[in-house]
Design a protein around this motif. Sequence first.
Motif, PDB file in Angstrom:
ATOM      1  N   ARG A  86       0.801  -1.225   0.000  1.00 27.84           N
ATOM      2  CA  ARG A  86       0.000   0.000   0.000  1.00 27.84           C
ATOM      3  C   ARG A  86       0.834   1.277   0.000  1.00 27.84           C
ATOM      4  O   ARG A  86       0.427   2.303   0.568  1.00 27.84           O
ATOM      5  N   LEU A  87       1.999   1.210  -0.648  1.00 27.31           N
ATOM      6  CA  LEU A  87       2.753   2.437  -0.888  1.00 27.31           C
ATOM      7  C   LEU A  87       2.105   3.203  -2.028  1.00 27.31           C
ATOM      8  O   LEU A  87       1.503   2.604  -2.929  1.00 27.31           O
ATOM      9  N   SER A  88       2.230   4.524  -2.009  1.00 27.21           N
ATOM     10  CA  SER A  88       1.806   5.319  -3.158  1.00 27.21           C
ATOM     11  C   SER A  88       2.892   5.239  -4.228  1.00 27.21           C
ATOM     12  O   SER A  88       4.010   4.775  -3.982  1.00 27.21           O
ATOM     13  N   LEU A  89       2.585   5.734  -5.417  1.00 27.72           N
ATOM     14  CA  LEU A  89       3.570   5.738  -6.500  1.00 27.72           C
ATOM     15  C   LEU A  89       4.791   6.573  -6.131  1.00 27.72           C
ATOM     16  O   LEU A  89       5.933   6.159  -6.369  1.00 27.72           O
ATOM     17  N   THR A  90       4.568   7.729  -5.542  1.00 25.52           N
ATOM     18  CA  THR A  90       5.701   8.582  -5.176  1.00 25.52           C
ATOM     19  C   THR A  90       6.517   7.958  -4.047  1.00 25.52           C
ATOM     20  O   THR A  90       7.750   8.044  -4.040  1.00 25.52           O
ATOM     21  N   GLU A  91       5.843   7.335  -3.085  1.00 33.00           N
ATOM     22  CA  GLU A  91       6.566   6.662  -2.002  1.00 33.00           C
ATOM     23  C   GLU A  91       7.437   5.536  -2.542  1.00 33.00           C
ATOM     24  O   GLU A  91       8.583   5.348  -2.102  1.00 33.00           O
ATOM     25  N   ALA A  92       6.891   4.780  -3.494  1.00 32.89           N
ATOM     26  CA  ALA A  92       7.652   3.665  -4.054  1.00 32.89           C
ATOM     27  C   ALA A  92       8.888   4.156  -4.791  1.00 32.89           C
ATOM     28  O   ALA A  92       9.979   3.572  -4.661  1.00 32.89           O
ATOM     29  N   LEU A  93       8.759   5.231  -5.570  1.00 31.74           N
ATOM     30  CA  LEU A  93       9.922   5.737  -6.293  1.00 31.74           C
ATOM     31  C   LEU A  93      10.969   6.284  -5.322  1.00 31.74           C
ATOM     32  O   LEU A  93      12.173   6.030  -5.488  1.00 31.74           O
ATOM     33  N   ALA A  94      10.538   7.015  -4.308  1.00 33.18           N
ATOM     34  CA  ALA A  94      11.491   7.510  -3.317  1.00 33.18           C
ATOM     35  C   ALA A  94      12.190   6.356  -2.614  1.00 33.18           C
ATOM     36  O   ALA A  94      13.402   6.406  -2.346  1.00 33.18           O
ATOM     37  N   ALA A  95      11.447   5.288  -2.306  1.00 31.13           N
ATOM     38  CA  ALA A  95      12.013   4.133  -1.613  1.00 31.13           C
ATOM     39  C   ALA A  95      13.007   3.378  -2.481  1.00 31.13           C
ATOM     40  O   ALA A  95      13.908   2.710  -1.957  1.00 31.13           O
ATOM     41  N   ALA A  96      12.863   3.479  -3.801  1.00 32.05           N
ATOM     42  CA  ALA A  96      13.750   2.776  -4.737  1.00 32.05           C
ATOM     43  C   ALA A  96      14.837   3.676  -5.302  1.00 32.05           C
ATOM     44  O   ALA A  96      15.591   3.249  -6.177  1.00 32.05           O
ATOM     45  N   THR A  97      14.927   4.899  -4.795  1.00 31.97           N
ATOM     46  CA  THR A  97      15.978   5.828  -5.258  1.00 31.97           C
ATOM     47  C   THR A  97      16.715   6.410  -4.048  1.00 31.97           C
ATOM     48  O   THR A  97      17.643   5.792  -3.543  1.00 31.97           O
ATOM     49  N   ILE A  98      16.289   7.543  -3.548  1.00 28.80           N
ATOM     50  CA  ILE A  98      17.049   8.222  -2.505  1.00 28.80           C
ATOM     51  C   ILE A  98      17.123   7.418  -1.216  1.00 28.80           C
ATOM     52  O   ILE A  98      18.176   7.346  -0.571  1.00 28.80           O
ATOM     53  N   ASN A  99      16.020   6.755  -0.811  1.00 27.27           N
ATOM     54  CA  ASN A  99      16.051   6.016   0.450  1.00 27.27           C
ATOM     55  C   ASN A  99      16.840   4.719   0.319  1.00 27.27           C
ATOM     56  O   ASN A  99      17.505   4.293   1.275  1.00 27.27           O
ATOM     57  N   ALA A 100      16.770   4.078  -0.838  1.00 29.61           N
ATOM     58  CA  ALA A 100      17.589   2.881  -1.055  1.00 29.61           C
ATOM     59  C   ALA A 100      19.068   3.253  -1.076  1.00 29.61           C
ATOM     60  O   ALA A 100      19.915   2.508  -0.565  1.00 29.61           O
ATOM     61  N   ALA A 101      19.375   4.399  -1.667  1.00 29.29           N
ATOM     62  CA  ALA A 101      20.765   4.864  -1.648  1.00 29.29           C
ATOM     63  C   ALA A 101      21.222   5.136  -0.222  1.00 29.29           C
ATOM     64  O   ALA A 101      22.350   4.804   0.157  1.00 29.29           O
ATOM     65  N   TYR A 102      20.344   5.721   0.592  1.00 29.24           N
ATOM     66  CA  TYR A 102      20.684   5.959   2.003  1.00 29.24           C
ATOM     67  C   TYR A 102      20.990   4.643   2.716  1.00 29.24           C
ATOM     68  O   TYR A 102      21.940   4.558   3.509  1.00 29.24           O
ATOM     69  N   ALA A 103      20.214   3.600   2.435  1.00 23.95           N
ATOM     70  CA  ALA A 103      20.418   2.298   3.067  1.00 23.95           C
ATOM     71  C   ALA A 103      21.781   1.711   2.729  1.00 23.95           C
ATOM     72  O   ALA A 103      22.280   0.839   3.448  1.00 23.95           O
ATOM     73  N   LEU A 104      22.386   2.175   1.641  1.00 27.10           N
ATOM     74  CA  LEU A 104      23.718   1.725   1.231  1.00 27.10           C
ATOM     75  C   LEU A 104      24.797   2.756   1.546  1.00 27.10           C
ATOM     76  O   LEU A 104      25.937   2.629   1.099  1.00 27.10           O
ATOM     77  N   GLY A 105      24.432   3.784   2.286  1.00 29.18           N
ATOM     78  CA  GLY A 105      25.409   4.829   2.617  1.00 29.18           C
ATOM     79  C   GLY A 105      25.826   5.648   1.420  1.00 29.18           C
ATOM     80  O   GLY A 105      26.936   6.204   1.393  1.00 29.18           O
ATOM     81  N   ALA A 106      24.936   5.772   0.422  1.00 27.96           N
ATOM     82  CA  ALA A 106      25.322   6.414  -0.843  1.00 27.96           C
ATOM     83  C   ALA A 106      24.377   7.529  -1.264  1.00 27.96           C
ATOM     84  O   ALA A 106      24.429   7.971  -2.421  1.00 27.96           O
ATOM     85  N   SER A 107      23.535   8.020  -0.368  1.00 20.52           N
ATOM     86  CA  SER A 107      22.571   9.038  -0.802  1.00 20.52           C
ATOM     87  C   SER A 107      23.209  10.408  -1.015  1.00 20.52           C
ATOM     88  O   SER A 107      22.566  11.311  -1.557  1.00 20.52           O
TER      89      SER A 107
END
Length: 431
Positions: A355-376
């Motif tokens: 139940r993520l929104s479209l914008t939440e999903a894109l943020a989670a697969a870009t900037i937040n995923a990069a943060y999870a890898l120490g790369a944001s």
Amino acid sequence: MSSDYRLLVRNARQMVCVCDAQQFLLKEQMQQLAVLEHASLVVGHDGLVKAVGGVREIDEQFAGSSFERTLDVTGLCVVPGLVDAHTHPVWAGDRVHEFAMKLAGASYMDVHRAGGGIHFTVEQTRAASQSDLQGALSGRLERMLRAGTTLVECKSGYGLDTHTELAMLRAIQSARHTLPIGISATYCGAHAVPRGKTQEEALQDVLCEQLPRLQECVSRGEVCVDNIDVFCEKGVFDRDATRQILSAGKSIGLNINFHGDELHPMRAAELGAELGALAVSHLEEVSDEGIVAMARSKTAAVLLPTTAYILRLKQPRARDMLDAGVIVALGSDFNPNAYCCSMPLVMHLACVNMRLSLTEALAAATINAAYALGASHTHGSLEPGKQADLLVINAPRWEHLIYQLGGHQELIKHVVIKGNIVYDNPHTLGL
């Protein structure tokens, strides 16, 4: 005569920058992504974004400048390259035969206890040559790249002994030097307790044999490792063993990024927050206290929609995490159990099942995923000073990347990494 700049991406119908000078997005921020209409972007020879803005603004700012290449993206959309924050891409053999077992009702641990699962792949991987492992990895990473992933976390973990774990990490190191896709490497020697060993024996092997050898190889430049992972699970590594391994990895400079609270509640989220983990993955069985702790410690939750889908597990509590202020990221969990190379499909599943929104999903697969890898600070958004990793989408709105279920092969026209076009797809189709 050399050009002034590497690339001009000109006149995108939509340029999705995602954010502006933020290392991650929370709650309402994920609903309000930075999107420019009729925009252009300039990349320097260093592979970094030099400017992004409206077409007229960029045309005026760079009047008289020369570009090594110009992409006219009139009528198309541009988004940041996708970041896959959790994969297991180095292994030999496959486990297609286990899919029927799962469809018949066998659980993950049923397959594991029957000699399948991780142990089956360990046997195949230990028997593979270095060149076989490197070849298999290269093909899988190429598939991910064509599906829009430009930065991927790659784990070891199908060796469970020093020799094979290092062979897997060497394969990952080779891919860093031979493929354009960005890689964050993770040592996961505590992925399972090897056959014939107790948890205590496996723990001591990791602490006293594998990690010291890994440190030697890193110091000699043979491998580069960013993160340490443990499968914290009932019947695998308990909470205390997990703490010891993660703490040992942190002491040699590795980021903590581990499996937790997947099949049973292990209070792994609380442990990750306590240890200052960069991220915890899975979290299907996370507690309320764990969610609060992760929000407080800014430990990212890497959610894996394919795992819950394939294993018929309950979905991670994505909405509760978002509401509590947890940094939510996404990963494919690509492995022999969940053979998915497509982050667009992962985002689709996250929207429908979590139940993520479209914008939440894109943020989670870009900037937040990069943060999870120490790369944001370098990846995950289109901003001046960041690496120029982007996708050109053959659609009038960026949301088509998620909306079109399984349609990325006909949708992604170009994949660009560091301003270089690394995938040029001649087979895109209209709507």
